[in-house]
Design a protein around this motif. Structure first.
Motif, short mmCIF file in Angstrom:
data_model
loop_
_atom_site.label_atom_id
_atom_site.label_comp_id
_atom_site.label_asym_id
_atom_site.label_seq_id
_atom_site.Cartn_x
_atom_site.Cartn_y
_atom_site.Cartn_z
N ARG A 70 1.09 -0.85 -0.43
CA ARG A 70 -0.32 -0.11 0.43
C ARG A 70 1.00 1.30 -0.12
N ASN A 109 -0.57 -7.41 3.03
CA ASN A 109 -2.15 -6.99 3.19
C ASN A 109 -3.25 -7.26 1.89
N ARG A 140 3.07 -2.34 19.30
CA ARG A 140 2.39 -0.94 18.64
C ARG A 140 1.84 -0.36 20.01
N HIS A 165 -6.51 -7.12 10.99
CA HIS A 165 -5.21 -6.09 10.80
C HIS A 165 -5.34 -5.19 9.78
N GLY A 209 0.07 2.49 11.20
CA GLY A 209 0.84 1.76 9.87
C GLY A 209 0.21 2.88 8.71
N SER A 220 5.74 0.04 6.99
CA SER A 220 6.66 -0.53 8.10
C SER A 220 7.63 -1.36 7.73
C1 LMR Z 1 2.11 -1.62 8.96
O1 LMR Z 1 0.39 -2.30 9.72
O2 LMR Z 1 2.25 -0.86 9.41
C2 LMR Z 1 1.44 -2.49 7.51
O3 LMR Z 1 0.45 -3.43 7.56
C3 LMR Z 1 1.37 -0.72 6.02
C4 LMR Z 1 0.01 -1.16 5.37
O4 LMR Z 1 -0.36 -1.14 3.79
O5 LMR Z 1 -1.38 -0.93 6.42
#
Ligand code: LMR
Length: 309
Positions: A70, A109, A140, A165, A209, A220
């Motif tokens: 993404r 993702n 986190r 997620h 994220g 990340s």
């Molecule tokens: C994240 O949580 O750092 C990753 O999954 C980035 C995203 O594309 O959301």
């Protein structure tokens, strides 16, 4: 990290198989050269390939990081169509060529839904072996509590990430504790600010994220890799007594979450098997948040299936 023992422990030799697409073959070979040059004592072999069959051959642990990442301004749904077709193809290769008890961790993702697609198209891999990464969100949440309370992150435990997620996930601190010189204390009690815990804390973890993508213009990397090591290490070697972690696993209906979704639950692990922590009290606030992230997963599931048709 894997070659240094961060994933399977300091005494476990490893053979690393790396798969990439043809246009990245030269860069992949560069990574192989670096791995050789690092002279890791635990690294007993390297397979760097663009052939999915060669990559999957006899693997015991598959870490699925491949996918269209993404970028800033993109929604996770934008990457759905491309990624589900990648996962369908890779599922078939794992099904045919990986070790029959292969443990799978999906990171790319939409991680929960990619894992679900993988499960559907690799029916001979036991469903308990297919998981997705929410340990990153779990870590986190630990990090945010540690910063708020000025305590070391390793003294905070038993936060929970419920659900997807994605920004609908529910980071829950209702059962989380901090080790203090006076024993274990509840996070809620120590923070003493329910408003912060029920609003800003939740959105910070949910949006972390995106915040990283905005800052780095890339998603990340270090924290994702480190939490992937944590996920597999605890799954294979076990969680410490009295501690649970969050993993995206196939729902068995626990906590009223519909079966047939890959949903993040609190789990403990022993002898290479995870089990969902049972019997936690769920208040009305949590119930609403847990159901709304389940609802998003149901929608993602039907979107993913429509992309496959
Ligand atoms: C994240 O949580 O750092 C990753 O999954 C980035 C995203 O594309 O959301």
């Amino acid at each position: 990290m894997i070659a240094k023992g961060a994933m399977l422990g300091p005494d476990q030799p490893v053979i690393i198989h790396m798969l990439d697409i043809e246009p990245a073959a030269e860069a992949l070979n560069g990574v192989k050269m670096e791995l050789i040059d690092a002279a890791f004592p635990l690294l007993k072999g390297i397979v760097a390939t663009t052939d999915v069959v060669e990559a999957c051959k006899d693997v015991d642990i598959a870490i699925m990081v491949g996918g269209i990442p993404r970028k800033e301004g993109m929604e996770r749904k934008d990457v759905m169509a491309k990624n589900v077709s990648i996962y369908k193809a890779q599922a078939s290769a794992l099904e045919e060529h990986a070790s029959p008890d292969c443990k799978v961790l999906v990171i790319a993702n939409p991680a929960n839904t990619n894992a679900l697609i993988l499960k559907e198209f690799a029916p001979s891999i036991p469903e308990k072996n297919i998981t997705c990464l929410t340990r990153l969100d779990h870590n986190r949440a630990l990090g945010q509590i540690s910063e708020k309370l000025y305590v070391h992150v390793s003294d905070v435990k038993n936060v929970i990430i419920w659900g997807n997620h994605s920004s609908s996930q529910y980071p829950d601190v209702n059962h989380a504790t901090v080790s203090t010189c006076n024993g274990q204390k509840s996070v809620r009690e120590l923070v003493g600010d329910d408003k912060w815990l029920d609003t800003e804390f939740i959105t910070t973890v949910q949006q972390r994220g995106s915040a990283i993508i905005k800052a780095r213009k890339l998603s990340s990397a270090l924290s994702a890799a480190s939490s992937a090591c944590d996920h597999i290490r605890d799954w294979v070697l076990g969680t410490p007594k009295g501690t649970w972690v969050s993993m995206g696993v196939y729902s068995d209906g626990s906590y009223g979450i519909p079966p047939g979704l890959i949903y993040s639950f609190p789990v403990t692990c022993e002898k290479g098997e995870w089990s969902i922590v049972q019997g936690l009290k769920i208040n009305e606030f949590s119930r609403g948040k847990m159901d709304s992230t389940a609802k998003e997963l149901i929608e993602e599931k039907s979107l993913a299936y429509s992309c496959l048709n």
